[in-house]
Design an enzyme around this catalytic site. Structure first.
Site, mmCIF file in Angstrom:
data_model
loop_
_atom_site.group_PDB
_atom_site.id
_atom_site.type_symbol
_atom_site.label_atom_id
_atom_site.label_comp_id
_atom_site.label_asym_id
_atom_site.label_seq_id
_atom_site.Cartn_x
_atom_site.Cartn_y
_atom_site.Cartn_z
ATOM 1 N N LYS A 9 0.849 -1.209 0.000
ATOM 2 C CA LYS A 9 0.000 0.000 0.000
ATOM 3 C C LYS A 9 0.880 1.254 0.000
ATOM 4 O O LYS A 9 0.624 2.202 -0.747
ATOM 5 C CB LYS A 9 -0.942 -0.015 1.207
ATOM 6 C CG LYS A 9 -1.807 1.232 1.379
ATOM 7 C CD LYS A 9 -3.017 1.272 0.447
ATOM 8 C CE LYS A 9 -3.739 2.623 0.495
ATOM 9 N NZ LYS A 9 -5.025 2.613 1.131
ATOM 10 N N ARG B 289 -2.568 3.110 -8.699
ATOM 11 C CA ARG B 289 -3.500 2.977 -7.583
ATOM 12 C C ARG B 289 -4.708 2.118 -7.960
ATOM 13 O O ARG B 289 -5.305 1.469 -7.112
ATOM 14 C CB ARG B 289 -3.961 4.367 -7.104
ATOM 15 C CG ARG B 289 -4.565 4.307 -5.707
ATOM 16 C CD ARG B 289 -4.520 5.650 -5.012
ATOM 17 N NE ARG B 289 -4.971 5.534 -3.634
ATOM 18 C CZ ARG B 289 -4.616 6.363 -2.672
ATOM 19 N NH1 ARG B 289 -3.803 7.355 -2.926
ATOM 20 N NH2 ARG B 289 -5.072 6.212 -1.459
ATOM 21 N N HIS C 158 -12.220 -5.785 -6.331
ATOM 22 C CA HIS C 158 -13.194 -4.820 -5.806
ATOM 23 C C HIS C 158 -14.297 -4.460 -6.800
ATOM 24 O O HIS C 158 -15.378 -4.072 -6.385
ATOM 25 C CB HIS C 158 -12.480 -3.541 -5.354
ATOM 26 C CG HIS C 158 -11.784 -3.695 -4.034
ATOM 27 N ND1 HIS C 158 -10.743 -4.576 -3.845
ATOM 28 C CD2 HIS C 158 -11.991 -3.102 -2.827
ATOM 29 C CE1 HIS C 158 -10.336 -4.497 -2.585
ATOM 30 N NE2 HIS C 158 -11.078 -3.616 -1.948
ATOM 31 N N HIS D 56 -17.428 -4.984 -4.787
ATOM 32 C CA HIS D 56 -18.347 -3.885 -4.462
ATOM 33 C C HIS D 56 -19.752 -4.175 -4.986
ATOM 34 O O HIS D 56 -20.741 -3.874 -4.313
ATOM 35 C CB HIS D 56 -17.854 -2.570 -5.076
ATOM 36 C CG HIS D 56 -16.759 -1.926 -4.286
ATOM 37 N ND1 HIS D 56 -15.767 -1.168 -4.869
ATOM 38 C CD2 HIS D 56 -16.500 -1.910 -2.958
ATOM 39 C CE1 HIS D 56 -14.942 -0.738 -3.928
ATOM 40 N NE2 HIS D 56 -15.356 -1.175 -2.765
ATOM 41 N N HIS E 209 -16.549 -6.618 4.196
ATOM 42 C CA HIS E 209 -15.946 -6.120 2.957
ATOM 43 C C HIS E 209 -14.885 -7.089 2.422
ATOM 44 O O HIS E 209 -14.875 -7.429 1.235
ATOM 45 C CB HIS E 209 -15.353 -4.730 3.206
ATOM 46 C CG HIS E 209 -14.536 -4.220 2.073
ATOM 47 N ND1 HIS E 209 -15.093 -3.852 0.870
ATOM 48 C CD2 HIS E 209 -13.191 -4.049 1.943
ATOM 49 C CE1 HIS E 209 -14.133 -3.465 0.053
ATOM 50 N NE2 HIS E 209 -12.966 -3.575 0.678
HETATM 51 N N1 LIG Z 1 -9.525 5.362 4.033
HETATM 52 C C1 LIG Z 1 -9.258 4.347 3.233
HETATM 53 O O1 LIG Z 1 -8.374 4.408 2.362
HETATM 54 C C2 LIG Z 1 -10.008 3.073 3.417
HETATM 55 C C3 LIG Z 1 -9.561 1.899 2.793
HETATM 56 C C4 LIG Z 1 -10.245 0.712 3.031
HETATM 57 C C5 LIG Z 1 -11.346 0.715 3.880
HETATM 58 N N2 LIG Z 1 -11.766 1.873 4.464
HETATM 59 C C6 LIG Z 1 -12.919 1.885 5.375
HETATM 60 O O2 LIG Z 1 -12.617 1.102 6.512
HETATM 61 C C7 LIG Z 1 -13.850 0.670 7.089
HETATM 62 C C8 LIG Z 1 -13.718 -0.772 7.529
HETATM 63 O O3 LIG Z 1 -12.683 -0.876 8.467
HETATM 64 P P1 LIG Z 1 -12.656 -2.098 9.502
HETATM 65 O O4 LIG Z 1 -12.885 -3.371 8.783
HETATM 66 O O5 LIG Z 1 -11.440 -1.926 10.309
HETATM 67 O O6 LIG Z 1 -13.999 -1.864 10.335
HETATM 68 P P2 LIG Z 1 -14.282 -1.311 11.835
HETATM 69 O O7 LIG Z 1 -13.452 -0.142 12.141
HETATM 70 O O8 LIG Z 1 -15.766 -1.163 11.959
HETATM 71 O O9 LIG Z 1 -13.808 -2.528 12.739
HETATM 72 C C9 LIG Z 1 -14.456 -3.792 12.632
HETATM 73 C C10 LIG Z 1 -15.011 -4.257 13.989
HETATM 74 O O10 LIG Z 1 -13.936 -4.608 14.845
HETATM 75 C C11 LIG Z 1 -14.011 -3.907 16.098
HETATM 76 N N3 LIG Z 1 -12.619 -3.715 16.520
HETATM 77 C C12 LIG Z 1 -11.701 -2.859 16.018
HETATM 78 N N4 LIG Z 1 -10.487 -3.085 16.541
HETATM 79 C C13 LIG Z 1 -10.645 -4.101 17.442
HETATM 80 C C14 LIG Z 1 -9.748 -4.807 18.296
HETATM 81 N N5 LIG Z 1 -8.441 -4.548 18.293
HETATM 82 N N6 LIG Z 1 -10.247 -5.789 19.063
HETATM 83 C C15 LIG Z 1 -11.579 -6.106 19.008
HETATM 84 N N7 LIG Z 1 -12.455 -5.498 18.223
HETATM 85 C C16 LIG Z 1 -11.997 -4.509 17.430
HETATM 86 C C17 LIG Z 1 -14.814 -2.672 15.774
HETATM 87 O O11 LIG Z 1 -15.482 -2.157 16.911
HETATM 88 C C18 LIG Z 1 -15.819 -3.189 14.727
HETATM 89 O O12 LIG Z 1 -16.891 -3.816 15.363
HETATM 90 C C19 LIG Z 1 -14.913 0.901 6.049
HETATM 91 O O13 LIG Z 1 -15.732 1.982 6.439
HETATM 92 C C20 LIG Z 1 -14.140 1.265 4.804
HETATM 93 O O14 LIG Z 1 -14.839 2.178 3.959
HETATM 94 C C21 LIG Z 1 -11.115 3.039 4.252
HETATM 95 ZN ZN LIG Z 2 -10.947 -3.117 0.111
#
Ligand SMILES: NC(=O)c1ccc[n+]([C@@H]2O[C@H](COP(=O)([O-])OP(=O)(O)OC[C@H]3O[C@@H](n4cnc5c(N)ncnc54)[C@H](O)[C@@H]3O)[C@@H](O)[C@H]2O)c1
Ligand SMILES: [Zn+2]
Length: 356
Positions: A220, A234, A241, A245, A258
């Site tokens: 990344k 990129r 995806h 998606h 996801h």
């Molecule tokens: N900004 C970007 O470039 C980018 C890239 C990819 C994804 N995203 C976004 O990221 C989001 C998904 O991220 P995610 O999968 O981390 O989801 P999330 O942040 O909701 O975490 C997933 C679950 O795990 C729990 N959790 C987090 N850390 C924990 C830990 N250490 N121990 C126990 N539980 C924990 C959270 O409370 C949640 O229930 C989406 O909204 C997506 O759009 C952004």
């Molecule tokens: Zn992704």
């Protein structure tokens, strides 16, 4: 720069630390970087205990706001809670927002940092494998709108990414697997050695290896760095995806994680690469084996038809002049953007994916 640190060159540039037992280093690292303002920690409430300890490490004036994780939190109301917290605490321009959580907390707290007082410093401390491998690096921040995911946002590069794999010990296995989908994707598009190391690792404990997670994050970082010069690179991150998606959209968000939708998408898109004679069939088999080992699905869920998927994919914003831009593998470790896949080939592959 130590061996544990990667370097993003975008913007003013920033270090990306991936290690074990490093979260306590935050105050020293901030000081070393000349970031001497107050620290405002916005944490996922699942990490409340660590967040409280971190607050104590960061001095008497540090503040803490704990919020629920999960996609529902990436909204206006949560954003407003963060603004309320920061402004009540009399946040100043030299202060630092520390986002401690998964991609959701990282995106919403990062967006708050990008916009409060027209932008203050932000540190990303990802606590999910997905956030480490993907969302914490690159500076995309934002929230969802009822009319679409990630529709409101800003680019705001963090000053530091501090990823401690020890935080993953409490992460549910299904969430860990979803993070591996993105890591495997990084192997397929750009790093065969990473792919082979993931193949050989124990799926239950691989997330505890900082070197392995770091190698996945490095892809990344490289793509973000190259992207300053070249947009196309990129788009390779989009592997799995285009289809993934569309699957998420048809099923409704929240049915599959996801990463699970991306795993099915990668399987379908690898089959498409074979059908389009871009790569050999063993790419599909090798990838399917590693996805299965890490507990990820490869089959289209019932009720998702090839025709509905094709329709959704053509509505996608990445379609140009009616042509879908696919990121497809030529072999494990190398992918390319392809725009000339005939609709008939896509339809045939999707029909097979349903029976797979
Ligand atoms: N900004 C970007 O470039 C980018 C890239 C990819 C994804 N995203 C976004 O990221 C989001 C998904 O991220 P995610 O999968 O981390 O989801 P999330 O942040 O909701 O975490 C997933 C679950 O795990 C729990 N959790 C987090 N850390 C924990 C830990 N250490 N121990 C126990 N539980 C924990 C959270 O409370 C949640 O229930 C989406 O909204 C997506 O759009 C952004
Ligand atoms: Zn992704």
């Amino acid at each position: 720069m130590t061996q544990t640190t990667l370097e993003v060159t975008a913007g003013a540039g920033y270090p990306v630390v991936v290690d074990a037992d490093c979260w306590q280093q935050l105050p020293q690292r901030l000081q070393h970087m000349g970031l001497t303002g107050r620290v405002h920690i916005v944490a996922d409430q699942q990490l409340q205990a660590i967040a409280s300890e971190l607050q104590q490490h960061c001095g008497a004036h540090a503040t803490l706001l704990c919020l629920p994780g999960g996609e529902a939190s990436k909204d206006m109301q949560t954003l407003m809670r963060i603004y309320d917290h920061l402004l009540t605490a009399r946040v100043e321009r030299r202060d630092i927002v520390v986002a401690l959580g998964g991609g959701v907390i990282g995106d919403v707290a990062g967006f708050a940092a990008a916009t409060v007082l027209r932008g203050i410093a932000c540190v990303q401390m990802p606590s999910t494998l997905l956030a480490m491998v993907d969302s914490a690096v690159g500076g995309k921040t934002g929230i969802n709108h009822p009319l679409g995911k990630n529709m409101i946002g800003a680019f705001h590069q963090p000053r530091l990414v501090l990823a401690d794999v020890r935080l993953l010990d409490t992460l549910p296995a299904r969430e860990v697997a979803a993070g591996w989908a993105e890591a495997i994707k990084h192997g397929v598009i750009r790093d065969e050695e990473l792919f082979a190391r993931i193949e050989q690792a124990d799926p239950h404990t691989a997330f505890r290896q900082p070197a392995l997670v770091r190698q996945a994050v490095a892809v990344k970082v490289e793509v973000v760095n190259i992207d300053e010069r070249e947009q196309a690179e990129r788009m390779l991150l989009n592997y799995g995806h285009t289809l993934g998606h569309a699957i998420e959209q048809l099923l409704g968000y929240g049915v599959l994680l996801h990463g699970e939708a991306v795993a099915i998408g990668m399987h379908g898109e690898a089959m498409l690469a074979v059908a389009h004679q871009l790569c050999a069939p063993d790419v599909v088999d090798r990838q399917a084996q590693v996805l299965a080992r890490y507990g990820l699905p490869t089959q289209l869920p019932a009720g998702v038809s090839a025709e509905a998927l094709i329709e959704v994919m053509h509505r996608d914003k990445k379609v140009q002049a009616g042509k879908i831009r696919w990121a497809l593998p030529r072999r494990i470790g190398h992918a390319e953007i392809v725009t000339d896949v005939p609709l008939e080939t896509v339809r045939a592959v999707l029909n097979r994916l349903q029976l797979a």
